[in-house]
Design a protein around this motif. Structure first.
Motif, short mmCIF file in Angstrom:
data_model
loop_
_atom_site.label_atom_id
_atom_site.label_comp_id
_atom_site.label_asym_id
_atom_site.label_seq_id
_atom_site.Cartn_x
_atom_site.Cartn_y
_atom_site.Cartn_z
N PHE A 539 50.67 11.79 -77.06
CA PHE A 539 49.74 11.64 -78.18
C PHE A 539 50.33 12.14 -79.49
CE2 PHE A 539 46.69 11.04 -74.81
CZ PHE A 539 45.77 10.15 -75.36
N GLY A 540 51.57 12.62 -79.45
CA GLY A 540 52.19 13.12 -80.67
C GLY A 540 51.51 14.37 -81.19
N ARG A 541 50.84 15.10 -80.31
CA ARG A 541 50.08 16.27 -80.74
C ARG A 541 50.94 17.51 -80.82
NH1 ARG A 541 48.71 19.69 -82.90
NH2 ARG A 541 46.75 20.87 -83.01
N ALA A 542 52.07 17.54 -80.13
CA ALA A 542 52.91 18.75 -80.13
C ALA A 542 54.38 18.37 -80.20
CB ALA A 542 52.64 19.56 -78.87
N MET A 543 55.16 19.29 -80.74
CA MET A 543 56.62 19.17 -80.71
C MET A 543 57.12 19.96 -79.50
SD MET A 543 59.47 20.38 -83.50
CE MET A 543 59.01 19.10 -84.68
#
Length: 615
Positions: A539-543
């Protein structure tokens, strides 16, 4: 051989010996006996030099006691040629035994002799037990054959497995080897069983299986166990060695004595000294070697007194194997998280069992090890394996104070420079238990980091656990305005797929979707932790910073194989892959790959630079 005299002489410390008690011809004649009769003449190279040297060696021949001299000569010869079977003795009263002619014994008396020398019994489980102390030869076998069938063979022939007890077998006749071996082979093709070289005659006799026998053969398919001990000797050793190398029998017990096919006691010249010397040797056509001197090594080594019990256990286990493997294959086909792979694994596992790949299994531990190895090879999934059945811990009723202490140990929080939060925990808990203590977790853990401007979640040492809390934990990092499908999970046993959704109600405040979130990983990060990382990355919520995760599986369940004490650990759920590859078996690659030990500093550096840039 030139060192032979030195070896002999070094055993004595004599000085000022006046004269020889025995003639030098004693050693010369003893050497000649060995040279003319010893079964392995290549070991006697240099004997001529030894004979020449012996004529000037007065120390040994000056030993006055003939028994001591015989002992010294024995030790010297054994050290020189490396054969403990050779023995020199002093026997002035020795009279060579003459083999008696076959007596005309009435059948009733012969039957009594057979019953006394052979023990036969049918054990529980239809297992034949046959104890033999002497292996009879061809002449005796022909004479007592009908009695052998009536009193022994007809009783054991219908059994489903046999134990041949040779632990006390210390004698036998060479011509009996093909007889006994042939009952455990097929009539065609004929098999070269053994070759026996006789040194005095310089003749090699080949022993072959017999095309016809009195009575029916036991055959080649039913299990055959041979029990041995350190006392098993001579012809019995040959029978065990032949059947072992034909892969027709498993040897259980102790290494055998390492005797000989034939040993002769030969007079040394005109003296009362005798040399007992092996005059024949076995040369197995399969191995090109012999059991003599070294003995027959068992396939399963146990003390002789435990051999029978061990053999029975092996037979019983092998009788259970087809059913156990069939049950294991069915469990995989019905429950494994990846149905097509599970069906293929089950079919190939059944084929391996039918093809005899499990026929050499002797213990439950061996079965578990091979089954695990085969499941891994066939599925490529290290999570599909045998396991120990660890019963669940009894429910606990801890006090709130105990919960607080447990949480303090399980979670580690900190707030770094620039209001960067840090949260570390090394295992996910069951959702039901987490829900019961959620208020305590929020108060003592979450509230310490929820107001930070960025958060580092450290999962480098997180080994997984139940996935029941994943949806709840993920929900803290998304907003409450809409429900999100985090993942789709396929369930093998029910053949259904369910959506993993964010929760609309949470205990405590959300972190939200806007603030920075960095997740640290390593090669240890596994299971439920990987599912969380997988969702956050997709979801592209964290690196993600650190190392590629372990590539484990959703928490496996334990299945009992049939009614046995063998259990399979098997993943029954997996992330639905219609939207792209999952993490199971492959792991999750980080956005920023660094060694695990450097991941935290890297994450702090990124956030600090970001904070400085905003200022």
């Amino acid at each position: 051989m030139a060192q032979a005299v030195v070896l002999l002489a070094s055993m004595l410390i004599f000085s000022n010996v006046g004269h020889c008690v025995y003639s030098p011809t004693l050693i010369v004649d003893m050497a000649k006996v060995l040279m003319d009769n010893y079964c392995t003449p290549e070991k006697l190279k240099g004997m001529e030099e030894t004979i020449d040297a012996a004529s000037s060696n007065t120390e040994i021949l000056s030993i006055p006691d003939p028994v001591t001299l015989a002992s010294v000569l024995t030790e010297g010869v054994r050290n020189t040629i490396g054969d403990f079977r050779v023995k020199v003795t002093y026997e002035p009263e020795y009279v060579p035994a003459v083999p008696p002619a076959m007596p005309d014994i009435p059948p009733e008396q012969l039957a009594g002799m057979i019953k006394a020398s052979v023990k036969v019994e049918v054990l529980e489980g239809n297992i034949a037990y046959l104890k033999i102390q002497h292996i009879i030869g061809e002449e005796m076998a022909q004479k007592v054959g009908p009695l052998l069938l009536e009193y022994i063979w007809d009783k054991v022939l219908p059994t489903s497995a046999m134990i041949l007890d040779l632990r006390s077998a210390v004698s036998g006749e060479l011509s009996g080897i093909p007889y006994i071996v042939s009952y455990y082979t097929d009539s065609e093709p004929l098999i070269h069983i053994d070759s026996v070289y006789d040194r005095p005659s310089d003749i090699t006799t080949e022993l072959w299986s017999m095309p016809t026998l009195l009575g029916k053969r036991y055959g080649t398919s039913k299990p055959l166990m041979i029990l041995t001990s350190k006392n098993t000797l001579g012809v019995a050793e040959d029978v065990a060695y032949c059947l072992k190398n034909l892969k027709r029998a498993m040897i259980v017990g102790e290494k055998t004595a390492g005797g000989t096919m034939k040993i002769n006691k030969i007079k040394v010249g005109d003296t009362d000294f005798y040399v007992s010397v092996p005059v024949a040797k076995s040369i197995n056509p399969i191995t090109g070697m012999s059991w003599e001197i070294d003995g027959v090594a068992p396939d399963v080594e146990v003390p002789a007194e435990d051999a029978l019990e061990t053999a029975v256990a092996i037979i019983q286990l092998r009788a259970e194997l087809p059913g156990l493997l069939q049950a294991a294959a069915a469990l995989v086909a019905d429950n494994y998280a990846f149905p097509s792979i599970g069906a293929d694994v089950a079919a190939k596992l059944a084929a391996a069992a039918d093809g005899g790949e499990y026929n050499t299994i002797s213990t439950k531990d061996e079965l578990k090890a091979k089954l695990s190895a085969d499941l891994l090879k066939l599925s490529g999934d290290s999570c599909l394996k045998t396991t120990s059945n660890i019963p669940p811990l009894p429910p606990m009723n801890p006090t709130p104070e105990m919960f607080i202490e447990l949480i303090k140990v399980s979670f580690h929080t900190d707030v770094f420079e620039n209001n960067i939060g840090y949260l570390r925990f090394d295992m996910f808990g069951d959702f039901e238990h987490v829900a019961a203590i959620s208020k305590i977790i929020v108060e003592h853990v979450w509230n310490k980091v929820v107001d930070t401007d960025a958060l580092i979640v450290d999962l480098r040492n997180n080994v997984g656990g139940p996935t029941s809390s994943i949806a709840g934990f993920c929900s803290y990092f998304f907003d409450s305005d809409k429900q999100i499908v985090l993942d789709r999970l396929y369930d093998g046993p029910s053949n259904t797929t369910r959506d993993l959704l964010t929760l609309t109600q949470l205990t405590g405040r959300r972190y939200g979707s806007k603030k920075s979130l960095l997740v640290l990983t390593s090669g240890v990060t596994a299971g439920a932790a990987e599912e969380f990382v997988f969702i956050m990355k997709r979801f592209g919520r964290a690196m993600i910073i650190g190392e590629t995760t372990r590539g484990g599986c959703h928490p496996p369940e334990t299945f009992r194989v049939g009614e046995s004490d063998i259990f399979l650990s098997m993943p029954i759920a997996h992330s639905e892959t219609s939207q792209g590859p999952s993490w199971e078996g492959a792991g999750i690659a980080p956005h920023i790959p660094v060694p695990a030990g450097a991941a935290l500093d890297t994450a702090k550096s990124i956030l600090n630079k970001h904070s400085s840039g905003q200022k």
